[in-house]
Design a protein around this motif. Sequence first.
Motif, PDB file in Angstrom:
ATOM      1  N   MET A 146       8.206  76.861 149.852  1.00  0.00           N
ATOM      2  CA  MET A 146       7.183  77.066 148.828  1.00  0.00           C
ATOM      3  C   MET A 146       5.959  76.199 149.112  1.00  0.00           C
ATOM      4  O   MET A 146       6.088  75.040 149.493  1.00  0.00           O
ATOM      5  N   PRO A 147       4.756  76.748 148.927  1.00  0.00           N
ATOM      6  CA  PRO A 147       3.564  75.941 149.168  1.00  0.00           C
ATOM      7  C   PRO A 147       3.396  74.860 148.111  1.00  0.00           C
ATOM      8  O   PRO A 147       3.892  74.974 146.979  1.00  0.00           O
ATOM      9  N   GLU A 148       2.701  73.834 148.489  1.00  0.00           N
ATOM     10  CA  GLU A 148       2.324  72.773 147.554  1.00  0.00           C
ATOM     11  C   GLU A 148       1.120  73.259 146.758  1.00  0.00           C
ATOM     12  O   GLU A 148       0.157  73.774 147.325  1.00  0.00           O
ATOM     13  N   ARG A 149       1.150  73.108 145.440  1.00  0.00           N
ATOM     14  CA  ARG A 149       0.059  73.544 144.583  1.00  0.00           C
ATOM     15  C   ARG A 149      -0.530  72.342 143.851  1.00  0.00           C
ATOM     16  O   ARG A 149       0.205  71.532 143.290  1.00  0.00           O
ATOM     17  N   PHE A 150      -1.848  72.255 143.840  1.00  0.00           N
ATOM     18  CA  PHE A 150      -2.501  71.150 143.150  1.00  0.00           C
ATOM     19  C   PHE A 150      -3.944  71.541 142.855  1.00  0.00           C
ATOM     20  O   PHE A 150      -4.388  72.635 143.214  1.00  0.00           O
ATOM     21  N   GLU A 151      -4.684  70.657 142.202  1.00  0.00           N
ATOM     22  CA  GLU A 151      -6.085  70.915 141.873  1.00  0.00           C
ATOM     23  C   GLU A 151      -6.980  69.894 142.551  1.00  0.00           C
ATOM     24  O   GLU A 151      -6.584  68.743 142.768  1.00  0.00           O
ATOM     25  N   VAL A 152      -8.186  70.326 142.886  1.00  0.00           N
ATOM     26  CA  VAL A 152      -9.228  69.441 143.394  1.00  0.00           C
ATOM     27  C   VAL A 152     -10.357  69.427 142.369  1.00  0.00           C
ATOM     28  O   VAL A 152     -10.899  70.492 142.027  1.00  0.00           O
ATOM     29  N   GLY A 153     -10.685  68.256 141.875  1.00  0.00           N
ATOM     30  CA  GLY A 153     -11.776  68.127 140.923  1.00  0.00           C
ATOM     31  C   GLY A 153     -13.113  67.986 141.626  1.00  0.00           C
ATOM     32  O   GLY A 153     -13.232  67.253 142.617  1.00  0.00           O
ATOM     33  N   LEU A 154     -14.120  68.698 141.145  1.00  0.00           N
ATOM     34  CA  LEU A 154     -15.456  68.645 141.721  1.00  0.00           C
ATOM     35  C   LEU A 154     -16.367  67.781 140.862  1.00  0.00           C
ATOM     36  O   LEU A 154     -16.073  67.535 139.674  1.00  0.00           O
ATOM     37  N   PRO A 155     -17.466  67.292 141.397  1.00  0.00           N
ATOM     38  CA  PRO A 155     -18.336  66.366 140.641  1.00  0.00           C
ATOM     39  C   PRO A 155     -18.842  66.916 139.322  1.00  0.00           C
ATOM     40  O   PRO A 155     -19.095  66.143 138.381  1.00  0.00           O
ATOM     41  N   ASP A 156     -18.996  68.235 139.207  1.00  0.00           N
ATOM     42  CA  ASP A 156     -19.521  68.796 137.957  1.00  0.00           C
ATOM     43  C   ASP A 156     -18.422  69.159 136.963  1.00  0.00           C
ATOM     44  O   ASP A 156     -18.686  69.808 135.943  1.00  0.00           O
ATOM     45  N   GLY A 157     -17.191  68.765 137.243  1.00  0.00           N
ATOM     46  CA  GLY A 157     -16.096  69.000 136.305  1.00  0.00           C
ATOM     47  C   GLY A 157     -15.277  70.240 136.585  1.00  0.00           C
ATOM     48  O   GLY A 157     -14.221  70.439 135.979  1.00  0.00           O
ATOM     49  N   VAL A 158     -15.731  71.121 137.487  1.00  0.00           N
ATOM     50  CA  VAL A 158     -14.948  72.303 137.854  1.00  0.00           C
ATOM     51  C   VAL A 158     -13.701  71.859 138.604  1.00  0.00           C
ATOM     52  O   VAL A 158     -13.734  70.922 139.413  1.00  0.00           O
ATOM     53  N   ARG A 159     -12.589  72.538 138.337  1.00  0.00           N
ATOM     54  CA  ARG A 159     -11.339  72.231 139.014  1.00  0.00           C
ATOM     55  C   ARG A 159     -10.898  73.445 139.825  1.00  0.00           C
ATOM     56  O   ARG A 159     -10.849  74.561 139.301  1.00  0.00           O
ATOM     57  N   LEU A 160     -10.608  73.197 141.094  1.00  0.00           N
ATOM     58  CA  LEU A 160     -10.219  74.262 142.016  1.00  0.00           C
ATOM     59  C   LEU A 160      -8.709  74.291 142.203  1.00  0.00           C
ATOM     60  O   LEU A 160      -8.086  73.248 142.428  1.00  0.00           O
ATOM     61  N   HIS A 161      -8.137  75.485 142.135  1.00  0.00           N
ATOM     62  CA  HIS A 161      -6.716  75.665 142.425  1.00  0.00           C
ATOM     63  C   HIS A 161      -6.520  75.736 143.933  1.00  0.00           C
ATOM     64  O   HIS A 161      -7.144  76.552 144.619  1.00  0.00           O
ATOM     65  N   VAL A 162      -5.633  74.881 144.471  1.00  0.00           N
ATOM     66  CA  VAL A 162      -5.412  74.764 145.906  1.00  0.00           C
ATOM     67  C   VAL A 162      -3.938  74.957 146.214  1.00  0.00           C
ATOM     68  O   VAL A 162      -3.063  74.514 145.450  1.00  0.00           O
ATOM     69  N   GLU A 163      -3.643  75.624 147.330  1.00  0.00           N
ATOM     70  CA  GLU A 163      -2.273  75.734 147.818  1.00  0.00           C
ATOM     71  C   GLU A 163      -2.252  75.332 149.280  1.00  0.00           C
ATOM     72  O   GLU A 163      -3.164  75.688 150.042  1.00  0.00           O
TER      73      GLU A 163
END
Length: 315
Positions: free
Chosen positions: A1-18
């Motif tokens: 199974m892939p690792e799933r997490f979020e990356v926070g950006l400077p303007d507050g947007v959060r990206l879903h990452v696998e």
Amino acid sequence: MPERFEVGLPDGVRLHVEAAGPADAQVTAILLHGWTLDGRAWHRQVEALTAALAGGAVRVVTYDARGHGRSSCMALPTATLAQLGDDLATVIDTVAPAGRVVLVGHSMGGMTIMEYAHRHPAHFAARTAGLVFISTTAEGHTHTVYGLSPRIARLIRLAETTGAGVLARCGSWRAPRALLRALQPSIRWMLFGDRCEPADIRLVTSAVARASLRSIGGFRASIGAQHRLDTLAALAHLPAAALVGDRDRLTPPPCAESIAAALPATELTVCPGAGHMLMMERPDEVNAALTGVLRRVLAEAPPRVGGATPAGADA
């Protein structure tokens, strides 16, 4: 199974990452999806790469662009390719703070890579070791005629850009799934070539349903206006590949041909009968191109780079 997490950006947007593969892999392949899609579009490539390049040498990362998939929505002024290029710099620093990176972009994802190279040239040069461009362009809508006569194409583009402006003001709302199911024949015509698996249509429709109306409408202007052939010409030393379908109605073969002309060492593959969704329509060809670039990068001596340049330091 892939690792799933979020990356926070400077303007507050959060990206879903696998991510699949070890964090200390020699090379990280980052796969960027197209407009209105999400990271799931790459599922056949993630499976193939992790199988073909076993042994921990490669980590494969996908993420949902701002306003797409499971990533959060954003302010309308940040729905631009320029912002996506900045986002990519942040993603690289977070998911691959050291080591070499191979960037793989489909459609808007390929344009994001070009924007990253344009806006962060030192950061790009320090980290990027290979490129793969799939069904994308460096010339905005210059070659896009939807497979129709130029006159009809101009009318469609006018309607499309007008509609995009309306959608951009709809915020984080999403298109009703019932409407998208009714539009599946149009989606199939626009995005696919001669053959299409029902599961692929369902996946694409699901992705469009997850994209915010702000992102569907908001990114259209910068996608149509971008011109980055000069930026590409400075990257000719990198191992690269470009692929396009000869039935692609959005980024037809002249788009890939101009990319290959700017990057003379690029391996250009034109897939007969295929449309815009090559990752799904021609997974074997796409996987072979990705694997080929990755093997070339792995065979090279790693650059003497201590780590990542802070995002934006050279903007």
